[in-house]
Design an enzyme around this catalytic site. Sequence first.
Site, PDB file in Angstrom:
ATOM      1  N   ALA A  28       7.372  10.854  -2.269  1.00 56.13           N
ATOM      2  CA  ALA A  28       7.729  10.052  -3.436  1.00 56.13           C
ATOM      3  C   ALA A  28       8.887   9.086  -3.243  1.00 56.13           C
ATOM      4  O   ALA A  28       8.988   8.100  -3.984  1.00 56.13           O
ATOM      5  CB  ALA A  28       8.052  10.979  -4.603  1.00 56.13           C
ATOM      6  N   CYS A  51       1.522   1.070   3.870  1.00 58.97           N
ATOM      7  CA  CYS A  51       2.017  -0.307   3.968  1.00 58.97           C
ATOM      8  C   CYS A  51       1.890  -0.788   5.419  1.00 58.97           C
ATOM      9  O   CYS A  51       2.838  -1.301   5.997  1.00 58.97           O
ATOM     10  CB  CYS A  51       3.450  -0.421   3.473  1.00 58.97           C
ATOM     11  SG  CYS A  51       4.630   0.653   4.326  1.00 58.97           S
TER      12      CYS A  51
END
Length: 581
Positions: A307, A497
Amino acid sequence: MDAPTERHCYKPTLRWNPKVEDYFIKAYGSDHFACISEALTFPSCYSCIRVNTLKSTSDAIIEKLSAILQESGQHYVIDNMNQSDANGEYIIDCEHKDHVKESNVPLNSYDSDKAALVLSESAQTGQITKCQLPGLDYVVFVKGSGPHTINYGCAHDKLPKEVIVSRKCAEAVLRGAQVYVPGVLACSAHVEKGDTVAVSVAVEQPVQDGGWGIGMTRGTVLQGLQTDPYFFERNGLYIGQGTTMMSRAQMFRVPKGIAVDLHDRVFKLPSFHDVLEGEIFLQNLPSIITAHALDPQPGERILDMCAAPGGKTTAIAILMKDKGEVVAVDRSHNKVLDIQKLAAEMGLNCIRTYKLDALKAVLQRSESSDVCISPSVAQVELDIDCTTRTNCSNEKATETTCAGKVDMQQSIWRPRNGPGRNNCMGGRVEKSDGFSPNSFDRVLLDAPCSALGLRPRLFTGEETIESLRNHAKYQRRMFDQAVQLVRPGGVIVYSTCTINPGENEALVRYVLDTYKFLTLALQHPRIGGPGLVGSCELPDGCIEEWLRSGEEELVQRFDPSSPLDTIGFFVAKFNVGSKDA
Protein backbone atom coordinates in the site's frame (compact mmCIF):
# COMPACT_ATOMS: atom_id res chain seq x y z
CA MET A 1 36.05 21.00 -26.76
CA ASP A 2 32.37 20.74 -27.69
CA ALA A 3 30.64 23.99 -28.57
CA PRO A 4 28.84 25.40 -25.50
CA THR A 5 25.50 25.45 -27.32
CA GLU A 6 25.80 21.72 -27.98
CA ARG A 7 27.04 20.83 -24.52
CA HIS A 8 24.70 22.97 -22.41
CA CYS A 9 21.35 21.46 -23.36
CA TYR A 10 19.01 18.67 -22.31
CA LYS A 11 19.20 15.73 -24.70
CA PRO A 12 19.61 12.63 -22.53
CA THR A 13 19.88 9.11 -23.88
CA LEU A 14 18.90 6.11 -21.79
CA ARG A 15 21.55 3.42 -21.66
CA TRP A 16 20.07 -0.08 -21.38
CA ASN A 17 21.63 -3.40 -20.68
CA PRO A 18 22.14 -4.80 -24.23
CA LYS A 19 20.13 -7.98 -23.58
CA VAL A 20 17.30 -6.01 -21.99
CA GLU A 21 17.28 -3.59 -24.91
CA ASP A 22 17.12 -6.49 -27.37
CA TYR A 23 14.23 -8.01 -25.40
CA PHE A 24 12.24 -4.76 -25.48
CA ILE A 25 12.93 -4.28 -29.19
CA LYS A 26 11.45 -7.75 -29.81
CA ALA A 27 8.40 -6.75 -27.76
CA TYR A 28 7.76 -3.29 -29.19
CA GLY A 29 9.74 -3.04 -32.40
CA SER A 30 12.83 -0.91 -32.84
CA ASP A 31 11.12 2.38 -33.71
CA HIS A 32 8.45 2.11 -31.03
CA PHE A 33 10.95 1.23 -28.31
CA ALA A 34 13.12 4.19 -29.35
CA CYS A 35 10.08 6.44 -28.82
CA ILE A 36 9.37 4.86 -25.44
CA SER A 37 12.99 5.21 -24.36
CA GLU A 38 13.03 8.90 -25.32
CA ALA A 39 9.68 9.61 -23.66
CA LEU A 40 10.92 8.14 -20.39
CA THR A 41 13.58 10.86 -20.13
CA PHE A 42 10.91 13.59 -20.15
CA PRO A 43 8.32 14.34 -17.47
CA SER A 44 4.64 14.43 -18.38
CA CYS A 45 3.52 17.83 -19.66
CA TYR A 46 0.98 18.15 -16.85
CA SER A 47 0.61 17.48 -13.14
CA CYS A 48 -2.35 15.33 -12.15
CA ILE A 49 -4.09 16.13 -8.86
CA ARG A 50 -6.70 13.99 -7.14
CA VAL A 51 -9.17 15.99 -5.08
CA ASN A 52 -10.33 14.64 -1.73
CA THR A 53 -14.06 14.85 -2.43
CA LEU A 54 -14.85 14.22 1.22
CA LYS A 55 -13.31 17.59 2.06
CA SER A 56 -13.56 19.73 -1.07
CA THR A 57 -14.62 19.96 -4.71
CA SER A 58 -12.73 20.29 -7.97
CA ASP A 59 -14.05 23.81 -8.52
CA ALA A 60 -12.93 24.93 -5.07
CA ILE A 61 -9.49 23.37 -5.52
CA ILE A 62 -9.06 24.99 -8.92
CA GLU A 63 -9.75 28.41 -7.40
CA LYS A 64 -7.35 27.80 -4.51
CA LEU A 65 -4.58 26.50 -6.77
CA SER A 66 -4.97 29.42 -9.14
CA ALA A 67 -4.60 31.86 -6.26
CA ILE A 68 -1.57 30.01 -4.83
CA LEU A 69 0.20 29.83 -8.18
CA GLN A 70 -0.50 33.46 -8.99
CA GLU A 71 0.90 34.49 -5.61
CA SER A 72 4.08 32.63 -6.48
CA GLY A 73 4.35 34.54 -9.74
CA GLN A 74 2.89 31.84 -12.00
CA HIS A 75 -0.15 33.22 -13.81
CA TYR A 76 -2.32 30.21 -14.43
CA VAL A 77 -5.65 30.45 -16.21
CA ILE A 78 -8.73 28.51 -15.14
CA ASP A 79 -10.35 26.68 -18.03
CA ASN A 80 -14.04 26.38 -17.30
CA MET A 81 -15.10 23.29 -19.19
CA ASN A 82 -18.66 22.03 -19.53
CA GLN A 83 -19.84 19.38 -17.12
CA SER A 84 -21.22 15.94 -17.92
CA ASP A 85 -24.94 15.99 -18.63
CA ALA A 86 -27.54 13.85 -16.93
CA ASN A 87 -27.16 11.09 -19.50
CA GLY A 88 -23.50 10.57 -18.70
CA GLU A 89 -22.33 12.34 -21.87
CA TYR A 90 -20.06 15.36 -22.02
CA ILE A 91 -18.71 17.96 -24.40
CA ILE A 92 -15.72 20.24 -24.47
CA ASP A 93 -16.13 24.02 -24.24
CA CYS A 94 -17.26 25.79 -27.40
CA GLU A 95 -13.81 27.06 -28.34
CA HIS A 96 -12.61 23.50 -28.92
CA LYS A 97 -15.86 21.73 -29.78
CA ASP A 98 -15.18 21.60 -33.51
CA HIS A 99 -12.07 19.54 -32.96
CA VAL A 100 -13.65 16.89 -30.74
CA LYS A 101 -17.21 16.36 -31.90
CA GLU A 102 -16.69 12.63 -31.91
CA SER A 103 -15.81 12.67 -28.20
CA ASN A 104 -19.43 12.78 -27.03
CA VAL A 105 -19.64 9.19 -25.81
CA PRO A 106 -21.67 7.46 -23.10
CA LEU A 107 -20.18 6.72 -19.71
CA ASN A 108 -18.03 3.58 -19.60
CA SER A 109 -17.88 3.13 -23.37
CA TYR A 110 -14.67 5.03 -23.85
CA ASP A 111 -11.61 4.06 -25.90
CA SER A 112 -8.00 5.11 -25.58
CA ASP A 113 -7.85 7.24 -28.75
CA LYS A 114 -10.76 9.42 -27.67
CA ALA A 115 -9.41 9.51 -24.13
CA ALA A 116 -6.08 10.79 -25.43
CA LEU A 117 -7.88 13.51 -27.36
CA VAL A 118 -9.88 14.68 -24.37
CA LEU A 119 -6.90 14.42 -22.03
CA SER A 120 -4.87 16.50 -24.45
CA GLU A 121 -7.61 19.12 -24.43
CA SER A 122 -8.01 18.96 -20.65
CA ALA A 123 -4.32 19.25 -19.87
CA GLN A 124 -3.21 21.72 -22.51
CA THR A 125 -5.94 24.17 -23.56
CA GLY A 126 -6.16 25.79 -20.13
CA GLN A 127 -3.58 26.09 -17.41
CA ILE A 128 -5.73 24.57 -14.65
CA THR A 129 -8.50 22.29 -15.84
CA LYS A 130 -10.92 19.68 -14.62
CA CYS A 131 -10.62 16.24 -16.17
CA GLN A 132 -13.46 15.60 -18.62
CA LEU A 133 -13.23 11.82 -18.68
CA PRO A 134 -16.44 10.19 -17.41
CA GLY A 135 -16.43 9.73 -13.65
CA LEU A 136 -13.11 11.53 -13.18
CA ASP A 137 -14.27 15.10 -12.67
CA TYR A 138 -12.53 15.11 -9.27
CA VAL A 139 -9.17 15.02 -11.08
CA VAL A 140 -7.49 18.34 -11.86
CA PHE A 141 -4.72 18.94 -14.39
CA VAL A 142 -2.14 21.70 -14.06
CA LYS A 143 -0.32 22.33 -17.29
CA GLY A 144 3.45 22.48 -17.46
CA SER A 145 5.74 23.41 -20.33
CA GLY A 146 9.00 22.36 -21.90
CA PRO A 147 11.53 21.49 -22.96
CA HIS A 148 12.84 25.05 -22.92
CA THR A 149 16.13 26.25 -24.34
CA ILE A 150 18.11 28.04 -21.65
CA ASN A 151 20.82 30.62 -22.21
CA TYR A 152 23.57 29.79 -19.75
CA GLY A 153 25.70 32.74 -20.84
CA CYS A 154 28.33 30.47 -22.31
CA ALA A 155 31.29 31.58 -24.36
CA HIS A 156 34.12 29.48 -25.81
CA ASP A 157 36.60 31.08 -23.43
CA LYS A 158 34.27 31.26 -20.42
CA LEU A 159 32.00 28.53 -19.08
CA PRO A 160 29.36 29.18 -16.41
CA LYS A 161 29.79 28.25 -12.80
CA GLU A 162 28.19 24.89 -12.27
CA VAL A 163 26.53 22.67 -9.70
CA ILE A 164 26.28 18.93 -10.33
CA VAL A 165 23.42 17.04 -8.72
CA SER A 166 22.71 13.35 -8.32
CA ARG A 167 20.53 11.56 -10.80
CA LYS A 168 17.67 11.13 -8.32
CA CYS A 169 17.81 14.80 -7.41
CA ALA A 170 17.70 15.73 -11.11
CA GLU A 171 14.67 13.53 -11.74
CA ALA A 172 12.86 15.35 -8.92
CA VAL A 173 13.93 18.74 -10.26
CA LEU A 174 12.53 17.86 -13.68
CA ARG A 175 9.19 17.25 -11.94
CA GLY A 176 9.24 20.70 -10.31
CA ALA A 177 11.33 20.33 -7.14
CA GLN A 178 14.14 22.63 -6.06
CA VAL A 179 17.78 21.60 -5.67
CA TYR A 180 18.20 20.58 -2.04
CA VAL A 181 21.53 20.20 -0.25
CA PRO A 182 21.59 16.37 -0.04
CA GLY A 183 21.33 16.14 -3.84
CA VAL A 184 24.41 18.25 -4.57
CA LEU A 185 27.48 16.23 -5.59
CA ALA A 186 29.94 18.83 -6.85
CA CYS A 187 30.28 22.57 -7.33
CA SER A 188 32.55 25.02 -9.07
CA ALA A 189 35.21 26.74 -6.98
CA HIS A 190 34.53 30.16 -5.45
CA VAL A 191 30.73 29.91 -5.62
CA GLU A 192 29.09 32.30 -3.18
CA LYS A 193 25.50 32.88 -2.13
CA GLY A 194 23.62 34.72 -4.88
CA ASP A 195 25.74 33.45 -7.77
CA THR A 196 24.13 32.27 -10.99
CA VAL A 197 24.98 28.65 -11.72
CA ALA A 198 24.16 26.06 -14.36
CA VAL A 199 22.77 22.82 -12.93
CA SER A 200 23.74 19.52 -14.53
CA VAL A 201 23.30 15.90 -13.56
CA ALA A 202 25.78 13.08 -13.00
CA VAL A 203 24.30 9.82 -14.30
CA GLU A 204 25.74 6.44 -13.34
CA GLN A 205 28.37 5.13 -15.74
CA PRO A 206 29.96 1.68 -16.22
CA VAL A 207 32.80 0.94 -13.81
CA GLN A 208 35.62 -1.57 -14.00
CA ASP A 209 33.95 -4.28 -11.93
CA GLY A 210 31.08 -4.45 -14.40
CA GLY A 211 28.66 -2.41 -12.29
CA TRP A 212 27.63 1.22 -12.34
CA GLY A 213 28.79 4.21 -10.36
CA ILE A 214 29.58 7.91 -10.21
CA GLY A 215 33.20 8.88 -10.76
CA MET A 216 33.28 11.61 -8.16
CA THR A 217 33.03 12.00 -4.43
CA ARG A 218 30.60 14.43 -2.86
CA GLY A 219 32.26 17.81 -2.51
CA THR A 220 34.35 17.59 -5.68
CA VAL A 221 35.57 21.00 -6.88
CA LEU A 222 34.77 21.71 -10.53
CA GLN A 223 37.20 23.68 -12.65
CA GLY A 224 35.14 23.70 -15.84
CA LEU A 225 37.81 21.69 -17.63
CA GLN A 226 37.76 18.46 -19.60
CA THR A 227 39.67 16.86 -16.73
CA ASP A 228 36.64 17.24 -14.46
CA PRO A 229 34.92 13.94 -13.63
CA TYR A 230 32.48 13.00 -16.36
CA PHE A 231 32.95 16.28 -18.23
CA PHE A 232 31.95 14.70 -21.53
CA GLU A 233 29.26 12.44 -20.06
CA ARG A 234 27.37 15.53 -18.88
CA ASN A 235 26.91 16.72 -22.45
CA GLY A 236 23.20 17.19 -22.97
CA LEU A 237 22.41 16.76 -19.27
CA TYR A 238 21.83 20.36 -18.16
CA ILE A 239 18.48 20.77 -16.43
CA GLY A 240 18.35 24.47 -15.60
CA GLN A 241 19.92 27.63 -14.25
CA GLY A 242 19.45 29.15 -10.84
CA THR A 243 20.69 31.27 -7.99
CA THR A 244 22.67 29.73 -5.16
CA MET A 245 21.04 30.08 -1.75
CA MET A 246 24.31 29.41 0.05
CA SER A 247 28.04 29.32 -0.63
CA ARG A 248 29.87 26.28 -1.91
CA ALA A 249 31.32 25.66 1.54
CA GLN A 250 27.86 25.68 3.13
CA MET A 251 26.44 23.23 0.57
CA PHE A 252 28.73 20.53 1.88
CA ARG A 253 28.56 21.53 5.51
CA VAL A 254 24.87 21.85 6.35
CA PRO A 255 22.53 18.78 6.32
CA LYS A 256 19.48 20.34 4.66
CA GLY A 257 18.04 23.36 2.90
CA ILE A 258 17.70 24.65 -0.65
CA ALA A 259 21.08 24.85 -2.35
CA VAL A 260 19.95 26.36 -5.67
CA ASP A 261 16.75 28.23 -6.45
CA LEU A 262 16.06 27.39 -10.09
CA HIS A 263 14.58 30.31 -12.02
CA ASP A 264 15.15 28.88 -15.52
CA ARG A 265 14.09 25.26 -15.97
CA VAL A 266 14.17 22.92 -18.91
CA PHE A 267 10.71 21.78 -17.81
CA LYS A 268 8.41 24.06 -15.86
CA LEU A 269 6.05 22.14 -13.61
CA PRO A 270 4.65 23.74 -10.46
CA SER A 271 5.60 22.17 -7.16
CA PHE A 272 2.77 21.17 -4.81
CA HIS A 273 4.91 20.29 -1.80
CA ASP A 274 2.91 20.98 1.39
CA VAL A 275 0.12 22.62 -0.65
CA LEU A 276 -3.50 22.07 0.48
CA GLU A 277 -2.56 19.08 2.63
CA GLY A 278 -5.48 16.74 3.10
CA GLU A 279 -7.50 18.31 0.29
CA ILE A 280 -5.40 17.13 -2.67
CA PHE A 281 -2.99 14.37 -3.54
CA LEU A 282 -0.53 14.50 -6.44
CA GLN A 283 -0.97 11.19 -8.26
CA ASN A 284 -0.30 9.78 -11.71
CA LEU A 285 -3.44 9.30 -13.78
CA PRO A 286 -2.98 5.52 -14.30
CA SER A 287 -2.86 5.07 -10.51
CA ILE A 288 -6.19 6.86 -10.20
CA ILE A 289 -7.60 4.66 -12.96
CA THR A 290 -6.40 1.59 -11.05
CA ALA A 291 -8.47 2.50 -7.99
CA HIS A 292 -11.51 2.95 -10.27
CA ALA A 293 -10.88 -0.41 -11.93
CA LEU A 294 -11.13 -2.06 -8.51
CA ASP A 295 -14.65 -0.55 -8.27
CA PRO A 296 -14.78 -0.49 -4.45
CA GLN A 297 -18.24 -0.27 -2.89
CA PRO A 298 -19.26 1.22 0.48
CA GLY A 299 -19.35 -1.37 3.22
CA GLU A 300 -16.90 -3.79 1.61
CA ARG A 301 -13.67 -5.13 3.10
CA ILE A 302 -10.78 -4.41 0.77
CA LEU A 303 -7.08 -5.28 0.95
CA ASP A 304 -4.29 -3.13 -0.49
CA MET A 305 -1.37 -5.57 -0.38
CA CYS A 306 1.58 -3.23 -1.07
CA ALA A 307 0.00 0.00 0.00
CA ALA A 308 2.79 2.53 0.62
CA PRO A 309 2.82 5.47 0.30
CA GLY A 310 -0.97 5.27 0.47
CA GLY A 311 -2.10 7.04 -2.69
CA LYS A 312 -4.24 4.19 -3.99
CA THR A 313 -5.31 3.27 -0.45
CA THR A 314 -6.81 6.70 0.16
CA ALA A 315 -8.28 6.82 -3.35
CA ILE A 316 -10.10 3.55 -2.62
CA ALA A 317 -11.35 4.82 0.75
CA ILE A 318 -12.72 7.99 -0.83
CA LEU A 319 -14.48 6.05 -3.61
CA MET A 320 -16.09 4.01 -0.79
CA LYS A 321 -17.11 7.28 0.87
CA ASP A 322 -15.10 6.20 3.93
CA LYS A 323 -17.64 3.42 4.62
CA GLY A 324 -16.36 -0.12 5.04
CA GLU A 325 -12.80 -1.23 5.75
CA VAL A 326 -9.64 -0.76 3.72
CA VAL A 327 -6.77 -2.85 5.06
CA ALA A 328 -3.43 -1.41 3.98
CA VAL A 329 -0.25 -3.39 4.52
CA ASP A 330 3.42 -2.89 3.79
CA ARG A 331 6.58 -4.62 4.98
CA SER A 332 8.28 -1.35 6.02
CA HIS A 333 7.62 0.22 9.41
CA ASN A 334 8.25 3.76 8.21
CA LYS A 335 6.16 3.30 5.08
CA VAL A 336 3.21 2.16 7.19
CA LEU A 337 3.64 5.35 9.20
CA ASP A 338 3.47 7.29 5.93
CA ILE A 339 0.13 5.64 5.10
CA GLN A 340 -1.19 6.50 8.56
CA LYS A 341 -0.10 10.10 8.18
CA LEU A 342 -1.73 10.47 4.77
CA ALA A 343 -4.98 8.88 5.95
CA ALA A 344 -5.08 11.23 8.94
CA GLU A 345 -4.42 14.27 6.73
CA MET A 346 -7.31 13.29 4.48
CA GLY A 347 -9.63 12.62 7.41
CA LEU A 348 -10.22 8.97 6.49
CA ASN A 349 -11.37 6.60 9.25
CA CYS A 350 -11.96 3.34 7.37
CA ILE A 351 -8.26 2.58 6.76
CA ARG A 352 -6.52 -0.01 8.96
CA THR A 353 -2.75 -0.30 8.59
CA TYR A 354 -0.43 -3.20 9.40
CA LYS A 355 3.19 -4.10 8.91
CA LEU A 356 3.09 -7.30 6.89
CA ASP A 357 5.12 -8.86 4.10
CA ALA A 358 2.79 -9.43 1.12
CA LEU A 359 4.52 -12.78 0.55
CA LYS A 360 3.15 -13.89 3.94
CA ALA A 361 -0.29 -12.28 3.74
CA VAL A 362 -2.26 -15.51 4.23
CA LEU A 363 -2.64 -16.49 7.85
CA GLN A 364 -0.80 -19.72 8.63
CA ARG A 365 -2.55 -22.38 10.68
CA SER A 366 -0.93 -23.60 13.87
CA GLU A 367 1.02 -26.81 13.36
CA SER A 368 -0.50 -28.32 16.50
CA SER A 369 -4.13 -27.55 15.67
CA ASP A 370 -6.48 -26.43 12.95
CA VAL A 371 -7.09 -23.11 14.66
CA CYS A 372 -5.80 -20.05 12.79
CA ILE A 373 -3.48 -17.71 14.58
CA SER A 374 -5.42 -14.52 15.24
CA PRO A 375 -4.41 -11.61 13.00
CA SER A 376 -5.77 -9.15 15.53
CA VAL A 377 -2.92 -9.79 17.92
CA ALA A 378 -0.85 -6.67 17.41
CA GLN A 379 2.51 -5.61 18.68
CA VAL A 380 4.53 -2.46 18.62
CA GLU A 381 6.98 -2.70 15.74
CA LEU A 382 10.56 -2.01 16.70
CA ASP A 383 12.01 -1.80 13.26
CA ILE A 384 14.51 1.04 13.24
CA ASP A 385 18.14 1.49 14.10
CA CYS A 386 18.98 0.62 17.71
CA THR A 387 21.56 3.37 18.01
CA THR A 388 20.31 6.29 20.12
CA ARG A 389 20.18 9.63 18.33
CA THR A 390 19.90 13.00 19.99
CA ASN A 391 17.76 14.62 17.27
CA CYS A 392 16.62 14.29 13.64
CA SER A 393 20.07 14.86 12.24
CA ASN A 394 22.38 11.91 11.84
CA GLU A 395 24.61 12.83 14.75
CA LYS A 396 25.30 9.78 16.87
CA ALA A 397 25.00 9.97 20.62
CA THR A 398 26.97 7.82 22.95
CA GLU A 399 25.26 4.59 23.95
CA THR A 400 24.05 4.48 27.51
CA THR A 401 24.26 1.45 29.75
CA CYS A 402 21.73 1.03 32.54
CA ALA A 403 22.24 -1.04 35.65
CA GLY A 404 18.58 -1.70 36.40
CA LYS A 405 16.57 -4.10 34.28
CA VAL A 406 13.70 -1.62 33.90
CA ASP A 407 16.03 1.18 32.88
CA MET A 408 17.71 -1.12 30.39
CA GLN A 409 14.38 -2.04 28.78
CA GLN A 410 13.39 1.61 28.58
CA SER A 411 16.71 2.52 27.00
CA ILE A 412 16.07 -0.09 24.31
CA TRP A 413 12.44 0.79 23.62
CA ARG A 414 12.90 4.55 23.54
CA PRO A 415 15.41 4.75 20.68
CA ARG A 416 13.85 1.90 18.73
CA ASN A 417 10.47 3.63 18.76
CA GLY A 418 12.17 6.95 18.67
CA PRO A 419 12.50 9.83 16.35
CA GLY A 420 11.84 8.20 12.97
CA ARG A 421 10.52 10.31 10.13
CA ASN A 422 7.35 11.78 11.63
CA ASN A 423 8.67 15.01 13.15
CA CYS A 424 10.90 13.15 15.58
CA MET A 425 7.88 11.79 17.45
CA GLY A 426 8.16 8.15 16.45
CA GLY A 427 5.07 6.11 15.81
CA ARG A 428 3.27 2.89 16.62
CA VAL A 429 2.65 0.30 13.94
CA GLU A 430 0.62 -2.87 14.38
CA LYS A 431 2.11 -6.06 13.06
CA SER A 432 -0.19 -8.65 11.51
CA ASP A 433 0.43 -12.38 11.19
CA GLY A 434 -1.74 -12.44 8.08
CA PHE A 435 -5.41 -12.75 7.16
CA SER A 436 -7.82 -15.63 6.81
CA PRO A 437 -8.54 -17.06 3.35
CA ASN A 438 -11.58 -15.68 1.51
CA SER A 439 -11.82 -12.74 3.95
CA PHE A 440 -11.78 -9.84 1.47
CA ASP A 441 -14.29 -8.67 -1.12
CA ARG A 442 -11.60 -7.11 -3.31
CA VAL A 443 -7.81 -7.13 -3.36
CA LEU A 444 -5.47 -4.65 -4.99
CA LEU A 445 -1.96 -5.86 -5.73
CA ASP A 446 0.03 -2.89 -6.94
CA ALA A 447 3.13 -5.01 -7.04
CA PRO A 448 6.73 -3.92 -6.41
CA CYS A 449 8.30 -3.94 -9.85
CA SER A 450 11.22 -2.79 -11.97
CA ALA A 451 9.55 0.66 -12.20
CA LEU A 452 10.72 1.06 -15.80
CA GLY A 453 7.69 3.17 -16.61
CA LEU A 454 8.36 6.02 -14.19
CA ARG A 455 9.14 9.41 -15.71
CA PRO A 456 11.43 11.23 -15.96
CA ARG A 457 14.06 8.52 -15.87
CA LEU A 458 17.75 9.06 -16.61
CA PHE A 459 19.18 5.65 -15.76
CA THR A 460 18.10 2.07 -16.54
CA GLY A 461 21.38 0.20 -16.78
CA GLU A 462 21.03 -1.73 -13.53
CA GLU A 463 18.22 -3.93 -14.84
CA THR A 464 19.22 -7.23 -16.44
CA ILE A 465 17.19 -10.10 -17.88
CA GLU A 466 17.84 -11.95 -14.64
CA SER A 467 16.65 -9.09 -12.43
CA LEU A 468 13.51 -8.66 -14.53
CA ARG A 469 12.80 -12.35 -14.11
CA ASN A 470 13.26 -12.08 -10.36
CA HIS A 471 10.71 -9.26 -10.20
CA ALA A 472 8.24 -11.46 -12.06
CA LYS A 473 8.84 -14.41 -9.70
CA TYR A 474 8.05 -12.30 -6.63
CA GLN A 475 4.95 -10.87 -8.29
CA ARG A 476 3.63 -14.37 -9.00
CA ARG A 477 4.17 -15.37 -5.38
CA MET A 478 2.33 -12.26 -4.20
CA PHE A 479 -0.54 -12.96 -6.57
CA ASP A 480 -0.73 -16.52 -5.21
CA GLN A 481 -1.38 -14.93 -1.81
CA ALA A 482 -4.00 -12.55 -3.22
CA VAL A 483 -5.95 -15.42 -4.80
CA GLN A 484 -6.31 -17.11 -1.41
CA LEU A 485 -7.42 -13.96 0.36
CA VAL A 486 -10.25 -12.86 -1.96
CA ARG A 487 -13.65 -14.50 -1.61
CA PRO A 488 -15.46 -16.23 -4.50
CA GLY A 489 -17.38 -13.59 -6.39
CA GLY A 490 -14.75 -11.00 -5.51
CA VAL A 491 -12.26 -9.03 -7.58
CA ILE A 492 -8.48 -8.82 -7.86
CA VAL A 493 -6.75 -5.89 -9.58
CA TYR A 494 -3.08 -6.21 -10.46
CA SER A 495 -0.97 -3.22 -11.51
CA THR A 496 2.64 -2.20 -12.10
CA CYS A 497 4.51 0.91 -13.18
CA THR A 498 6.77 -0.84 -15.67
CA ILE A 499 6.93 -1.35 -19.43
CA ASN A 500 8.30 -4.89 -18.95
CA PRO A 501 5.94 -7.50 -20.52
CA GLY A 502 7.43 -10.16 -18.25
CA GLU A 503 5.90 -8.40 -15.25
CA ASN A 504 2.66 -7.52 -17.02
CA GLU A 505 1.27 -9.71 -19.80
CA ALA A 506 3.32 -12.73 -18.71
CA LEU A 507 1.84 -12.44 -15.21
CA VAL A 508 -1.67 -12.42 -16.68
CA ARG A 509 -0.82 -15.51 -18.72
CA TYR A 510 0.44 -17.28 -15.58
CA VAL A 511 -2.71 -16.36 -13.66
CA LEU A 512 -5.16 -17.50 -16.34
CA ASP A 513 -3.30 -20.76 -16.90
CA THR A 514 -2.94 -21.51 -13.18
CA TYR A 515 -6.30 -20.42 -11.76
CA LYS A 516 -9.16 -21.57 -13.97
CA PHE A 517 -11.70 -19.81 -11.72
CA LEU A 518 -10.18 -16.40 -12.56
CA THR A 519 -11.26 -14.50 -15.68
CA LEU A 520 -10.21 -11.15 -17.07
CA ALA A 521 -12.83 -8.48 -16.46
CA LEU A 522 -13.75 -5.26 -18.23
CA GLN A 523 -12.33 -2.12 -16.64
CA HIS A 524 -14.10 1.22 -16.28
CA PRO A 525 -13.00 3.73 -17.28
CA ARG A 526 -10.83 2.27 -19.99
CA ILE A 527 -8.42 4.82 -21.42
CA GLY A 528 -5.19 2.81 -21.68
CA GLY A 529 -4.16 0.89 -24.78
CA PRO A 530 -4.30 -2.86 -25.43
CA GLY A 531 -1.84 -5.38 -24.05
CA LEU A 532 0.78 -7.31 -26.00
CA VAL A 533 -0.28 -10.49 -27.74
CA GLY A 534 2.04 -13.40 -28.52
CA SER A 535 5.31 -14.53 -26.98
CA CYS A 536 9.02 -13.78 -26.91
CA GLU A 537 12.12 -15.95 -26.85
CA LEU A 538 14.48 -14.99 -24.01
CA PRO A 539 18.29 -15.11 -24.35
CA ASP A 540 18.46 -18.57 -22.74
CA GLY A 541 15.97 -19.99 -25.23
CA CYS A 542 12.96 -19.99 -22.89
CA ILE A 543 9.67 -18.79 -24.36
CA GLU A 544 7.79 -16.11 -22.44
CA GLU A 545 4.06 -16.31 -23.14
CA TRP A 546 1.95 -13.14 -23.19
CA LEU A 547 -1.73 -12.55 -23.98
CA ARG A 548 -3.79 -14.49 -26.46
CA SER A 549 -5.99 -12.98 -29.13
CA GLY A 550 -9.09 -11.41 -27.59
CA GLU A 551 -7.48 -10.82 -24.20
CA GLU A 552 -5.54 -7.68 -25.15
CA GLU A 553 -8.59 -5.39 -24.90
CA LEU A 554 -9.36 -6.57 -21.35
CA VAL A 555 -6.20 -5.02 -19.86
CA GLN A 556 -4.93 -1.44 -19.88
CA ARG A 557 -1.38 -0.68 -20.95
CA PHE A 558 -0.28 2.94 -20.57
CA ASP A 559 2.48 3.74 -23.04
CA PRO A 560 4.71 6.69 -22.02
CA SER A 561 5.19 7.61 -25.69
CA SER A 562 1.44 7.75 -26.44
CA PRO A 563 -0.60 10.98 -26.66
CA LEU A 564 -1.92 10.27 -23.16
CA ASP A 565 1.52 11.42 -21.93
CA THR A 566 1.39 9.32 -18.75
CA ILE A 567 3.94 7.14 -17.03
CA GLY A 568 4.33 3.58 -18.28
CA PHE A 569 1.74 1.50 -16.43
CA PHE A 570 -0.26 -1.72 -16.64
CA VAL A 571 -3.60 -2.75 -15.11
CA ALA A 572 -5.36 -6.13 -15.18
CA LYS A 573 -8.65 -6.95 -13.44
CA PHE A 574 -9.82 -10.46 -12.57
CA ASN A 575 -13.23 -11.73 -11.52
CA VAL A 576 -13.09 -14.57 -9.00
CA GLY A 577 -15.41 -17.50 -9.65
CA SER A 578 -16.14 -20.52 -7.51
CA LYS A 579 -12.93 -21.93 -6.11
CA ASP A 580 -14.49 -25.36 -5.77
CA ALA A 581 -15.07 -25.77 -9.48
